[in-house]
Design a protein around this motif. Structure first.
Motif, PDB file in Angstrom:
ATOM      1  N   UNK A  49       6.384  -2.149   0.812  1.00  0.00           N
ATOM      2  CA  UNK A  49       6.521  -1.880   2.411  1.00  0.00           C
ATOM      3  C   UNK A  49       5.206  -1.751   3.126  1.00  0.00           C
ATOM      4  N   UNK A  50       4.029  -1.402   2.314  1.00  0.00           N
ATOM      5  CA  UNK A  50       2.938  -1.358   3.033  1.00  0.00           C
ATOM      6  C   UNK A  50       2.490  -2.797   3.443  1.00  0.00           C
ATOM      7  N   UNK A  51       2.269  -3.622   2.421  1.00  0.00           N
ATOM      8  CA  UNK A  51       1.919  -4.854   3.053  1.00  0.00           C
ATOM      9  C   UNK A  51       2.720  -5.418   3.924  1.00  0.00           C
ATOM     10  N   UNK A  52       3.837  -5.401   3.916  1.00  0.00           N
ATOM     11  CA  UNK A  52       4.950  -6.019   4.680  1.00  0.00           C
ATOM     12  C   UNK A  52       4.597  -5.562   6.218  1.00  0.00           C
ATOM     13  N   UNK A  53       4.603  -3.930   6.297  1.00  0.00           N
ATOM     14  CA  UNK A  53       4.387  -3.356   7.258  1.00  0.00           C
ATOM     15  C   UNK A  53       2.653  -4.014   7.904  1.00  0.00           C
ATOM     16  N   UNK A  54       1.804  -3.831   7.028  1.00  0.00           N
ATOM     17  CA  UNK A  54       0.638  -4.329   7.633  1.00  0.00           C
ATOM     18  C   UNK A  54       0.547  -5.882   8.246  1.00  0.00           C
ATOM     19  N   UNK A  55       1.657  -6.688   7.581  1.00  0.00           N
ATOM     20  CA  UNK A  55       1.857  -8.020   8.336  1.00  0.00           C
ATOM     21  C   UNK A  55       2.226  -8.022   9.443  1.00  0.00           C
ATOM     22  N   UNK A  56       3.364  -7.043   9.776  1.00  0.00           N
ATOM     23  CA  UNK A  56       4.314  -7.014  10.929  1.00  0.00           C
ATOM     24  C   UNK A  56       3.329  -6.449  12.291  1.00  0.00           C
TER      25      UNK A  56
END
Ligand SMILES: Nc1ncnc2c1ncn2[C@@H]1O[C@H](COP(=O)(O)OP(=O)(O)O)[C@@H](O)[C@H]1O
Ligand SMILES: [Mg+2]
Lengths: 424, 233
Positions: free
Chosen positions: A406-413
């Protein structure tokens, strides 16, 4: 965005980094593998203990005579040739009278003797006991009959042999009706009794004895008439005589819930009759309780180790996804410019994480199933594969991956689309 | 002038870099009508890209107002802005900005992806546009396997696939040789002829005469905004 297209896209994106994706999956594979393997070994150990204890009978109380060393200061008896110890007939009588809810009392003398059939001779345990021994121990007859009431009454010289002993000693002959010499006395074989695995109380000082039944069973009465209570034993220092009235006594209680109360009564009686602790009381029911407690500890320890390995796998995922996200910053910018919402970006990277973890999880389950089999094949340690073990390993690994993804994905978003577009 | 598609009122854009404030747009008023072809010119750093990003709803104004198709976008959420980018805006970039792991067709389909258009329909639309851009024999090629001009054609096809009301091109010919650049400009002329509203940033004065309107920037301000008499009718 449609889920099936999301999955296709994720597979395509992961395809760009085959080696990296593979290495990431390895982390999960090992994690799941170790969880499944540990749970299987744990469950195997647990089942084994339970089986052994169950075999002793949860409604039984096992009393054993224990030889206590002579006290040093006791000059008169320090070099005594005769060792007297253990459970007595008086004990048995009083226990029968005073222990509440008692349904059976099974006395046993257990002696190591040479047994001989024709030219074949070997040493084994001879159990002198009563007919109801069979029922108390859940023994299965293989052939013939067990000791009967009449054998006790008349002190008949009959015996029942364990199936393994029958195989070794009577190979090629039907044991029933043959004459077996036990330390020189002749006994007629009337039955063959099944393997210990089907229910046999240990005959040594260990709690239980594994393996096939190699014992000989004779009527207690017959033995007493022939030999009495004295028993000669040859040790390093020469021969000593032992006088033990009963080597073991199994008390069977009517219901499990009455066992604890019965044990108290047993201890009271024995304490009154014995100055020294020359007996032991084994309560299978207590062992079951202890085993449950041990199992709980075991599970906690194994669970923690497994959790750590999964978390390591999860961190691996996070690491890879962070690298992937930063490498694909520009792609994220492009997608945002073309209309992707933040949610679409989160989902895109989470889907990639999920695909990594699910496929890693599946492979991990396959190997996880093989490892316990290999352990059993190589070491003989019992392992049990259970569905919950699979389910737990799989679900936990996927959950961990999602949490760490979740963290990397949110960082991307949350990247600024313009910054992302400019990124080289 | 016809009904404006784009209307900026006192548009200010400030970038804050720590203690430093860079004002990229200093209170701009601009109207671009439906079907108009406008060219934005000016020195590097004068605010052209900033303008285009704002028109494309990739960024928020610091103050002032921006109406797209008569509707203010100032208070829209990120998701709503994404929706506008997805359905109403077509971007064409100087460096094409194709997604490297996707082939030509897949690149053209990307915007449809986010609108939930069915796979088959998306494929049909992408194929039709690729054909129109002369890319029919390159459908399965990855961007790396195409020339610059071909990549820009893919990008144009992609910008058209959602049938946007506003097309934004930031120096679309900047990375191309003059012949290929010319072909791209011809394509854009064609789109304009079909009625698309186009705002294009360029350095090249020779390009400017193709447009109906030329907006000149200097230091975040519009210094001239003329209708181009010489442009085609
Ligand atoms: N993200 C940003 N952060 C800070 N300053 C920026 C940013 N983007 C643009 N600028 C500044 O805004 C001004 C206008 O930039 P830009 O619109 O890119 O100019 P152009 O496209 O005309 O060359 C420049 O001074 C530039 O340094
Ligand atoms: Mg620029």
């Amino acid at each position: 965005m449609r889920p099936e297209r999301m999955v296709k896209l994720a597979v395509k994106n992961l395809g760009q980094y085959k080696l990296r994706a593979g290495l990431t999956m390895l982390g999960i594979i090992f994690g799941v593998c170790s969880v499944v393997a540990m749970l299987s070994v744990g469950e195997g150990a647990n089942r084994e203990i339970q089986e052994k204890i169950q075999r002793l009978g949860s409604k039984n109380i096992l009393l054993k005579s224990v030889k206590v060393p002579q006290e040093e200061g006791d000059n008169a008896s320090s070099r005594r040739m005769l060792a007297r110890y253990g459970l007595t007939y008086v004990d048995a009588e009083e226990l029968s009278r005073d222990v509440p809810n008692l349904v059976a009392s099974t006395p046993m003398k257990i002696l190591r003797f040479d047994v001989q059939y024709k030219a074949r001779r070997l040493q084994t345990d001879v159990v002198a006991t009563t007919p109801w021994y069979l029922r108390v121990q859940n023994h299965r007859m293989v052939r013939g009959r067990f000791l009967a009431g009449a054998d006790m009454e008349f002190g008949s010289p009959v015996c029942v042999v364990g199936s393994r002993l029958a195989r070794i000693l009577f190979a090629g002959y039907d044991p029933i009706g043959q004459t077996l010499s036990i330390d020189g006395d002749a006994y007629t074989v009337v039955g063959v009794v099944g393997d210990i695995a089907q229910g046999e109380v240990a005959t040594s000082n260990e709690l239980w004895l594994e393996g096939e039944n190699q014992n000989v069973y004779i009527p207690l009465r017959t033995y007493l008439q022939k030999r009495g209570d004295l028993f000669a034993q040859w040790s390093q220092g020469g021969s000593t005589f032992e006088q033990v009235e009963l080597h073991e006594l199994i008390l069977t209680i009517d219901h499990q819930e009455n066992v604890v109360r019965a044990v108290d009564a047993v201890r009271r009686v024995l304490k009154k009759n014995h100055a020294k602790e020359d007996f032991s009381v084994v309560v299978p029911l207590e062992l079951i309780r202890q085993a449950r407690e041990t199992r709980r500890l075991f599970n906690i320890v194994l669970g923690s180790i497994a959790a750590i390995s999964l978390i390591v796998g999860g961190i691996g995922i996070m690491n890879i996804m962070l690298a992937t996200v930063s490498e694909r910053t520009r792609e994220i910018g492009i997608r945002r410019a073309l209309g992707a919402r933040r949610r679409d970006i989160v989902l895109q990277f989470l889907t990639e994480t999920l695909i990594l973890s699910i496929s890693g999880g599946v492979v991990g389950l396959l190997f996880g199933a093989l490892i316990p089999m290999a352990i059993t094949a190589l070491t003989g340690v019992k392992t049990v594969l259970t569905f919950p073990a699979f389910a737990i390993a799989f679900l936990v690994s996927v959950t961990v991956s999602v949490v760490f993804g979740i963290y990397p994905a949110r960082r991307a978003a949350l990247m600024d689309p313009i910054e992302a577009l400019r990124h080289e | 002038m016809s009904e404006p598609i784009v209307e900026l009122r006192r548009a200010v854009k400030e970038y804050v870099l720590g203690a430093l404030r860079v004002t990229a747009l200093r209170g701009i008023d601009l109207r671009i009508g439906a079907g108009e072809y406008a060219v934005v010119m000016g020195a590097s750093g004068s605010g052209k890209s900033t303008l285009l990003n704002l028109l494309g709803c990739l960024d928020h104004l610091s103050s002032g107002d921006y109406l797209l198709g008569g509707q203010s976008v100032a208070n829209l959420s990120d998701a709503e802005l994404s929706e506008i980018r997805s359905r109403r805006i077509g971007f064409i970039f100087q460096s094409y900005n194709l997604i490297p792991q996707l082939n030509v067709l897949e690149n053209i389909e990307v915007p449809l992806f986010y609108q939930g258009v069915h796979e088959a329909e998306a494929r049909d639309r992408a194929q039709a546009l690729a054909a129109r851009m002369g890319l029919s024999d390159r459908l399965r090629h990855k961007p790396m396997e195409l020339s610059g001009g071909q990549q820009q054609r893919v990008a144009i096809a992609r910008s058209l696939v959602c049938d946007p009301i506003l097309m934004l091109a930031d120096e679309p010919t900047g990375n191309l040789d003059s012949k290929t650049g010319h072909e791209i400009l011809e394509l854009i002329d064609e789109l304009h002829a079909e009625g698309k509203t186009i705002v294009m940033v360029t350095h090249d004065d020779d390009i400017a005469h193709r447009a109906q309107r030329v907006v000149r920037f200097l230091d975040g301000q519009i210094v001239s905004n003329e209708r181009n008499g010489a442009a085609r009718p």
